[in-house]
Enzyme design. Structure first.
Site, PDB file in Angstrom:
ATOM      1  N   ASP A 113     -13.449   8.150   6.949  1.00 35.98           N
ATOM      2  CA  ASP A 113     -13.871   7.454   8.541  1.00 35.98           C
ATOM      3  C   ASP A 113     -14.828   8.827   9.097  1.00 35.98           C
ATOM      4  OD1 ASP A 113     -12.698   5.521   9.839  1.00 35.98           O
ATOM      5  OD2 ASP A 113     -10.634   6.762   8.892  1.00 35.98           O
ATOM      6  N   GLU A 129       1.343  -1.275  -0.174  1.00 37.66           N
ATOM      7  CA  GLU A 129      -0.515  -0.125   0.246  1.00 37.66           C
ATOM      8  C   GLU A 129       1.032   1.043   0.355  1.00 37.66           C
ATOM      9  OE1 GLU A 129      -3.617   0.964   2.703  1.00 37.66           O
ATOM     10  OE2 GLU A 129      -2.362   2.118   3.504  1.00 37.66           O
ATOM     11  N   ALA A 187      -7.569   9.493   2.341  1.00 37.53           N
ATOM     12  CA  ALA A 187      -6.705   9.440   4.184  1.00 37.53           C
ATOM     13  C   ALA A 187      -5.629  10.140   4.643  1.00 37.53           C
ATOM     14  CB  ALA A 187      -6.290   8.029   4.262  1.00 37.53           C
ATOM     15  N   LYS A 217       7.865   3.523   2.848  1.00 37.26           N
ATOM     16  CA  LYS A 217       9.494   3.473   2.756  1.00 37.26           C
ATOM     17  C   LYS A 217       9.493   2.244   2.092  1.00 37.26           C
ATOM     18  CE  LYS A 217       8.952   5.298   7.397  1.00 37.26           C
ATOM     19  NZ  LYS A 217       8.522   5.139   9.339  1.00 37.26           N
TER      20      LYS A 217
HETATM   21  P1  FAD Z   1     -17.994   0.160   5.994  1.00 33.52           P
HETATM   22  O1  FAD Z   1     -17.835  -1.152   5.127  1.00 33.52           O
HETATM   23  O2  FAD Z   1     -19.376   0.949   5.578  1.00 33.52           O
HETATM   24  O3  FAD Z   1     -18.211  -0.035   8.008  1.00 33.52           O
HETATM   25  C1  FAD Z   1     -18.191   0.888   8.273  1.00 33.52           C
HETATM   26  C2  FAD Z   1     -19.201   0.454  10.167  1.00 33.52           C
HETATM   27  O4  FAD Z   1     -20.648   1.265   9.795  1.00 33.52           O
HETATM   28  C3  FAD Z   1     -19.094  -1.039  10.198  1.00 33.52           C
HETATM   29  O5  FAD Z   1     -18.942  -0.589  12.183  1.00 33.52           O
HETATM   30  C4  FAD Z   1     -19.714  -1.714   9.912  1.00 33.52           C
HETATM   31  O6  FAD Z   1     -20.109  -2.825  10.891  1.00 33.52           O
HETATM   32  C5  FAD Z   1     -21.025  -0.835   9.508  1.00 33.52           C
HETATM   33  N1  FAD Z   1     -21.522  -0.399   8.723  1.00 33.52           N
HETATM   34  C6  FAD Z   1     -21.518  -1.347   7.529  1.00 33.52           C
HETATM   35  N2  FAD Z   1     -22.900  -1.998   6.974  1.00 33.52           N
HETATM   36  C7  FAD Z   1     -24.167  -1.397   8.057  1.00 33.52           C
HETATM   37  C8  FAD Z   1     -25.316  -1.072   7.561  1.00 33.52           C
HETATM   38  N3  FAD Z   1     -25.631  -1.625   6.528  1.00 33.52           N
HETATM   39  N4  FAD Z   1     -25.971  -1.054   9.065  1.00 33.52           N
HETATM   40  C9  FAD Z   1     -25.517  -0.844   9.960  1.00 33.52           C
HETATM   41  N5  FAD Z   1     -23.922  -0.392   9.952  1.00 33.52           N
HETATM   42  C10 FAD Z   1     -22.722  -1.191   8.604  1.00 33.52           C
HETATM   43  N6  FAD Z   1      -9.558   5.551   4.969  1.00 33.52           N
HETATM   44  C11 FAD Z   1      -9.636   6.309   3.880  1.00 33.52           C
HETATM   45  O7  FAD Z   1     -10.340   7.199   4.148  1.00 33.52           O
HETATM   46  N7  FAD Z   1      -9.112   6.308   2.572  1.00 33.52           N
HETATM   47  C12 FAD Z   1      -8.346   5.386   2.631  1.00 33.52           C
HETATM   48  O8  FAD Z   1      -7.704   4.795   0.677  1.00 33.52           O
HETATM   49  C13 FAD Z   1      -9.230   3.901   3.601  1.00 33.52           C
HETATM   50  N8  FAD Z   1      -8.406   3.174   3.060  1.00 33.52           N
HETATM   51  C14 FAD Z   1      -8.376   2.087   4.155  1.00 33.52           C
HETATM   52  C15 FAD Z   1      -7.635   0.414   3.383  1.00 33.52           C
HETATM   53  C16 FAD Z   1      -8.142  -0.688   3.960  1.00 33.52           C
HETATM   54  C17 FAD Z   1      -7.996  -2.180   3.975  1.00 33.52           C
HETATM   55  C18 FAD Z   1      -8.853  -0.585   5.817  1.00 33.52           C
HETATM   56  C19 FAD Z   1      -9.512  -1.380   6.955  1.00 33.52           C
HETATM   57  C20 FAD Z   1      -9.549   1.078   5.481  1.00 33.52           C
HETATM   58  C21 FAD Z   1      -8.851   2.196   4.702  1.00 33.52           C
HETATM   59  N9  FAD Z   1      -9.777   2.935   5.738  1.00 33.52           N
HETATM   60  C22 FAD Z   1      -9.370   4.164   4.184  1.00 33.52           C
HETATM   61  C23 FAD Z   1     -10.507   3.239   6.634  1.00 33.52           C
HETATM   62  C24 FAD Z   1     -11.575   3.194   6.475  1.00 33.52           C
HETATM   63  O9  FAD Z   1     -12.273   4.312   5.590  1.00 33.52           O
HETATM   64  C25 FAD Z   1     -12.794   3.377   7.138  1.00 33.52           C
HETATM   65  O10 FAD Z   1     -12.407   2.131   8.838  1.00 33.52           O
HETATM   66  C26 FAD Z   1     -14.234   3.968   8.092  1.00 33.52           C
HETATM   67  O11 FAD Z   1     -14.160   3.482   9.856  1.00 33.52           O
HETATM   68  C27 FAD Z   1     -14.664   2.275   7.483  1.00 33.52           C
HETATM   69  O12 FAD Z   1     -14.727   2.215   6.184  1.00 33.52           O
HETATM   70  P2  FAD Z   1     -15.421   0.381   5.698  1.00 33.52           P
HETATM   71  O13 FAD Z   1     -14.829   0.654   4.319  1.00 33.52           O
HETATM   72  O14 FAD Z   1     -15.052  -0.558   6.339  1.00 33.52           O
HETATM   73  O15 FAD Z   1     -17.421   0.640   5.984  1.00 33.52           O
END
Ligand code: FAD
Length: 291
Positions: free
Chosen positions: A108, A17, A51, A271
């Site tokens: 987030d 990444e 991010a 890095k």
């Molecule tokens: P979701 O899948 O929408 O889940 C978020 C929350 O909502 C969870 O608690 C889930 O249980 C809940 N939820 C999901 N669907 C529902 C529903 N239908 N009803 C009620 N609750 C629900 N952030 C960035 O800004 N840029 C990036 O490039 C980035 N890259 C990432 C890469 C990886 C591999 C990971 C693990 C995270 C990354 N993040 C990034 C962080 C990510 O945006 C955050 O963790 C964010 O808070 C959640 O994103 P998600 O896509 O998992 O959300």
């Protein structure tokens, strides 16, 4: 190439990444990092989106540069503050750049905005549905071996993940974890609950002890005592922490491969030297003869 095809060939896959440059920051250092990382022949490289203040428009440019270095790119895309039109513009730009893979994310929740504006994408699943219906991208999503911090119960988080997968994900990548047993238990739960897509294990090599202690506190990531001892002892000594962080990540990856996990994603934090050292440690394991 589509990442689902890379993952289907069954050989050990190591991907990286990278962050694009922040707004108005120069591209050269990121491009140099990409070039060095590309020489390690990763299975693919992912480029984050928005991010930590990284400019969103730069994701497409860096993903395109990754592909010009001969490596498949995975472009991250978040949807929380997006509109249908802005997502359509992003996907057109990605398609025009020849990108075939998108990591669908919510992003987030901003601290100062109590709720998302009506009509916007509320969860990553909304983005998955939109892209599955309107594009031919290979789609990935995020998952959380220690539960997403906003979700109270792991069972609910896994139910939401399953909904996201059923909406059209081809694979998922995990949040970082430092205890492989947590990952193995999680994977087994996912399979029991009917989540059958490939799960890529996210590994963060820790080279800055203080920073990781803070990140883990915020994200709720468990720090095993063996790991804590390393950070306590070497956290203030950059060279020692680099040695220890590379070794710890290498051991995690070797244990994953030994236990039949074929896909690992390294959070390189831009890095290349860290990724180079880990790849050197894995040379025999990743060599063609052993695959
Ligand atoms: P979701 O899948 O929408 O889940 C978020 C929350 O909502 C969870 O608690 C889930 O249980 C809940 N939820 C999901 N669907 C529902 C529903 N239908 N009803 C009620 N609750 C629900 N952030 C960035 O800004 N840029 C990036 O490039 C980035 N890259 C990432 C890469 C990886 C591999 C990971 C693990 C995270 C990354 N993040 C990034 C962080 C990510 O945006 C955050 O963790 C964010 O808070 C959640 O994103 P998600 O896509 O998992 O959300």
């Amino acid at each position: 190439m589509k990442i689902k095809e890379i993952l289907a060939d069954g050989r050990p896959s190591v991907s990286f990444e990278i962050f694009p440059p922040k707004k108005d920051a120069p591209f050269a250092p990121v491009k140099e990092a990409v070039e060095r990382l590309a020489r390690q022949k990763p299975s693919f490289m992912s480029v984050t989106y928005g991010a930590s203040g990284h400019a969103q428009a730069n994701t497409v440019a860096i993903a395109s540069f990754v592909q010009s270095c001969g490596v498949t790119a995975l472009a991250h895309l978040t949807c929380l503050s997006a509109t249908r039109d802005s997502i359509a513009n992003e996907t057109s730009a990605l398609e025009a750049a020849g990108i075939k893979n998108v990591l669908c994310l919510r992003g987030d929740m901003p601290k100062d905005v109590p709720s998302t504006p009506p009509g916007s994408f509320r969860h990553a699943v909304d983005l998955v549905r939109t892209l599955r219906a309107s594009t031919s991208f290979c789609l990935g999503g995020a998952c959380y071996p220690e539960c997403h911090p906003e979700c109270e119960h792991m069972e609910d988080d896994i139910r939401h993940l399953r909904e996201k997968v059923e909406a059209g994900l081809d694979f998922v990548t995990t949040q970082m974890f430092f205890d492989n047993n947590i990952f193995y238990r999680y994977l087994s739960k996912l399979r029991d609950r009917g989540v059958t897509v490939p799960v890529i294990a996210g590994i963060m090599p820790v080279t800055n002890g203080k920073q990781i202690a803070r990140i883990c506190k915020l994200s709720g990531t468990y720090l095993p005592s063996r790991f804590k001892a390393i950070v306590d002892k070497f956290g203030d000594k950059p060279d020692a922490m680099l040695d220890a962080g590379v070794t710890y990540a290498t051991e995690q990856i070797i244990d994953l491969f030994a236990n039949g996990i074929n896909a690992v994603h390294i959070y390189t934090m831009n890095k290349p030297e860290v990724a180079e050292r880990i790849m050197a440690n894995l040379r025999g394991i990743l060599s063609d003869d052993d695959r």
